[in-house]
Design a protein around this motif. Structure first.
Motif, short mmCIF file in Angstrom:
data_model
loop_
_atom_site.label_atom_id
_atom_site.label_comp_id
_atom_site.label_asym_id
_atom_site.label_seq_id
_atom_site.Cartn_x
_atom_site.Cartn_y
_atom_site.Cartn_z
N LEU A 166 6.29 59.42 -10.96
CA LEU A 166 6.23 57.97 -10.63
C LEU A 166 4.39 57.15 -11.27
N ASN B 106 -4.81 53.16 -12.91
CA ASN B 106 -3.19 53.49 -12.64
C ASN B 106 -3.16 55.33 -13.02
N THR C 209 -0.85 58.95 -12.57
CA THR C 209 1.01 59.39 -12.75
C THR C 209 0.85 60.38 -11.30
N ARG D 179 1.16 49.41 -5.71
CA ARG D 179 2.79 48.43 -6.91
C ARG D 179 3.15 49.90 -7.68
N CYS D 180 4.31 50.67 -7.97
CA CYS D 180 5.16 51.46 -8.58
C CYS D 180 5.99 51.34 -9.92
N SER D 181 6.01 52.27 -10.72
CA SER D 181 7.02 51.71 -11.16
C SER D 181 7.77 53.25 -11.93
N TRP E 257 8.07 46.79 -12.67
CA TRP E 257 6.48 46.99 -11.64
C TRP E 257 8.03 47.00 -10.50
N TYR F 139 3.45 59.21 -0.94
CA TYR F 139 2.67 59.38 -1.27
C TYR F 139 0.81 59.71 -0.76
N CYS G 186 2.34 54.22 -10.61
CA CYS G 186 1.32 53.63 -9.78
C CYS G 186 -0.01 53.14 -10.04
#
Lengths: 196, 490
Positions: free
Chosen positions: B420, B437, B439, B466-468, B475, B448, B422
């Motif tokens: 992820l 940012n 990972t 926020r995460c992707s 996002w 998390y 984030c």
């Protein structure tokens, strides 16, 4: 003594001194419900025709009365019957109409799935018809009248075409309006006779 | 002409193999006259007969002398005729009709017949003619002419035709004939007789009088509606439009509607009125489903795939006539059917497809269909590249020291096989806004934790995250904000 007087209801004799006020309140309450539903029934018919497409709702549209097995319009002789007998007929008709309105609601859900207000009104009318029928039966019971004939289960034509479905709904909404208004009249008569 | 003397010899053939000849006897005394028919100078033996016709194998192209001797108590006679192929007529045999059926729902006639080609010596061009007549005055509805070839073996042919008038409205009379254009035949070639056909199967005529019944048609169609009743129809109307009546049969009258416009959801009423009654039907005019637009498939949690689309142009058809959507996945063979949620009529259309363990690539075909037709859209996705995570929740902060904190949040989803990516937003009145940012290794529906350092002691911060997925698609939404006052520096 005219035939009419012979039919009058003497509420006092049907209830003890203590329960008479309760019976009177029950009759007035049922009458108010009938009065309210009379206006609802008119709105239902207007709402109904708006969703069936022309010529429904046009002034020139006056289809012959579709036979609905198990239920007819109040007979012309209805007003000449004894009050309690009239109320028995009213209750039976209202209970039949509850089933019919429920059926029409389901048929209209296919035809007009987006007409949520119409569908809700049909559903409400089905419940309200049942409620009014039950309320009239409670009054009859309190007056010692035997319950009316069991309402025959209405039979609809098999695989009716869409137009017949529309006509049927139109007829049922019309019958609902007639019987609710008739019930209101009969309860008014009862109040005039019984409550003086 | 002497009594009983044969004259006007005529020969026909149905199949070029046999000639069927007959003659007239000017004064026919059938009783007691016998005939002997001989083909002069031929190997054929003479034929004895009491009838005035005989069959012989087809003769060569040359002229042949036919001698007919008649014997009768009142006297004998011999008559000679010159016969060649040129005097013979090729008249196709009566057809063997296999089947003429009607589909009343579509007003379509289906004809199936056998051309009896095996009876014919060689390939020949055949012209077929089919006529349909209808209405009381037997008006020609259509004439169809087309060619086929006799192939030396029996072939079955099909023809179908859709009437512009519902088949229930008026009797439809169908007849067929054919002509064999045999190039190697020098005689006269003629059409077969008309073969009248009867439609097998009758319409389901309950008490219903108006046709077609509750038909679904494309907008722009031209249609005929009819009312079949014993009474006299006085008026007819289509919706609110009065229509002129067209007499069809003694009990049937119709109206013609051109270029039908889209119907209201409960359909357009077609009403015929008599003096004491009213009969009607309903027609639903709409469109076939558009190709689904903006078909998109993504996952929020790598457990379920959500495919959404825009249905495009409204079809005008609802309820049982509404558009049906089925999502097929080619690799797994599975499919999911869309059920319109009565409550949320106008929401975007979407379907949920359960992910298959171990499968990352999905080949989706979304098929749309309604009574007027169908369409489809296709999308091929690697679902790990279509992760749109849920909003991080339960954001929490714990102090480590005056310049560092632990940030913790919860994210539902089966992300154990991906990383992820984030983004942490750090806000303070003193240092403004900063984005960091990171990972993180994906987990299975878990919390998390990350540490955030280089903060300013004794300062009020506001955090959100926020995460992707690392293979970025979208996002997630920002989590709720969390405020935290860092410890005092020592």
């Amino acid at each position: 003594m005219s035939q009419r007087e012979g039919n009058e209801v003497d509420l006092q004799s049907h209830s003890s001194a203590s329960s008479f006020p309760h019976l009177e309140a029950k009759i007035r309450q049922t009458h108010s419900l009938a009065k309210l539903l009379t206006s609802y029934a008119e709105q239902l018919l207007q709402e109904y025709v708006q969703h069936q497409g022309d010529p429904f709702g046009l002034p020139s549209f006056s289809p012959p009365e579709l036979p609905v097995s198990g239920l007819n319009s109040p007979a012309p002789t209805h007003s000449g019957l004894p009050t309690l007998e009239r109320l028995q007929l009213d209750a039976a008709a209202l209970n039949s109409l509850s089933l019919l309105l429920d059926t029409i609601c389901r048929l209209q859900a296919d035809l007009n799935p987006f007409a949520s207000r119409l569908l809700r009104r049909l559903e409400d009318a089905s419940h309200q018809s049942r409620a009014l029928g039950n309320a009239v039966e409670v009054v009859l019971e309190a007056l010692g009248a035997a319950p009316g004939p069991p309402e025959p289960h209405p039979i609809l034509p098999e695989s009716p075409g869409v137009f017949l479905i529309k006509l049927l709904g139109y007829r049922v909404c019309g019958l609902y309006q007639e019987w609710v208004s008739c019930t209101e009249g009969d309860l008014s008569q009862l109040m005039r006779e019984g409550l003086g | 002409q002497k009594r009983g003397v044969p004259h006007d010899l005529k020969c026909i053939t149905h199949n070029l193999k046999i000639w069927d000849c007959s003659w007239e006897a000017s004064y026919r005394i059938n009783h007691g006259t016998t005939y002997e028919v001989c083909i002069v100078n031929s190997s054929y033996s003479c034929i004895q007969t009491e009838k005035t016709h005989f069959e012989i194998p087809a003769l060569s192209l040359a002229d042949h002398e036919i001698k007919i001797s008649s014997t009768h108590v009142s006297g004998n006679s011999v008559t000679k005729f010159i016969l060649s192929e040129r005097n013979v007529s090729l008249v196709p045999a009566t057809l063997q009709i296999l089947n003429l059926t009607a589909d009343f729902s579509t007003s379509t006639l289906y004809l199936k017949w056998n051309d009896n080609g095996s009876a014919f010596p060689h390939h020949s061009n055949v012209i077929w003619e089919i006529i349909v007549l209808y209405k009381e005055d037997m008006e020609v509805a259509t004439v169809a002419t087309f060619n086929t070839t006799l192939m030396g073996k029996d072939s079955v042919h099909h023809w179908n035709w859709t009437s512009d008038i519902p088949l229930e409205c008026t009797a439809h009379h169908v007849k067929i004939r054919y002509y064999i254009d045999e190039l190697h035949f020098f005689g006269q070639k003629e059409w077969s007789e008309w073969i009248p056909l009867r439609i097998s199967g009758s319409p389901i005529k309950e008490s219903y009088e108006v046709f077609p019944r509750d038909k679904v048609v494309p907008v722009g169609s031209n249609m005929m509606f009819c009312c079949v009743v014993e009474e006299t129809v006085l008026t007819a109307q289509y919706g609110s439009e009065k229509c002129s009546l067209i007499p069809l049969d003694n009990k049937s009258v119709g109206i013609k509607i051109n270029n039908i416009t889209i119907s209201p959801s409960s359909g357009t009423n077609v009403v015929f009125t008599t003096r004491s009654n009213l009969y009607g039907t309903v027609v639903f005019a709409g469109y076939p489903p558009d190709i689904p637009k903006k078909l998109n498939c993504e996952t929020r949690d790598l457990k379920e795939i959500i495919c959404s689309w825009n249905p495009g142009r409204p079809t005008g058809l609802v309820g049982p006539r509404d558009t049906n959507y089925i999502l097929y996945e080619r690799f797994s063979g599975r499919n999911v059917t869309y059920k319109r949620d009565e409550e949320h009529m106008n929401e975007n259309h979407q379907l949920i497809f359960q992910m298959i363990s171990g499968q990352e690539r999905y080949n989706f075909t979304l098929k749309a269909s309604n009574p007027l037709g169908g369409s489809e859209a296709v999308i091929l996705v690697d679902i790990t590249q279509r992760v749109y995570p849920h909003t991080p929740s339960k954001l929490n902060v714990k102090g480590i020291n005056s310049t560092a904190i632990f940030l913790e949040w919860h994210l539902s989803g089966n992300f154990a096989n991906i990383n992820l990516f984030c983004e942490i937003e750090i806000n303070s009145a003193y240092s403004g806004q900063e984005l960091r940012n990171i990972t993180v290794k994906g987990l299975e529906t878990s919390s998390y934790h990350v540490s955030v350092d280089k903060l300013i002691p004794y300062t009020m911060y506001t955090f959100r995250v926020r995460c992707s997925s690392e293979k970025f698609w979208k996002w997630s939404k920002w989590s709720n904000e969390k405020q935290y006052l860092t410890m005092e520096g020592i």
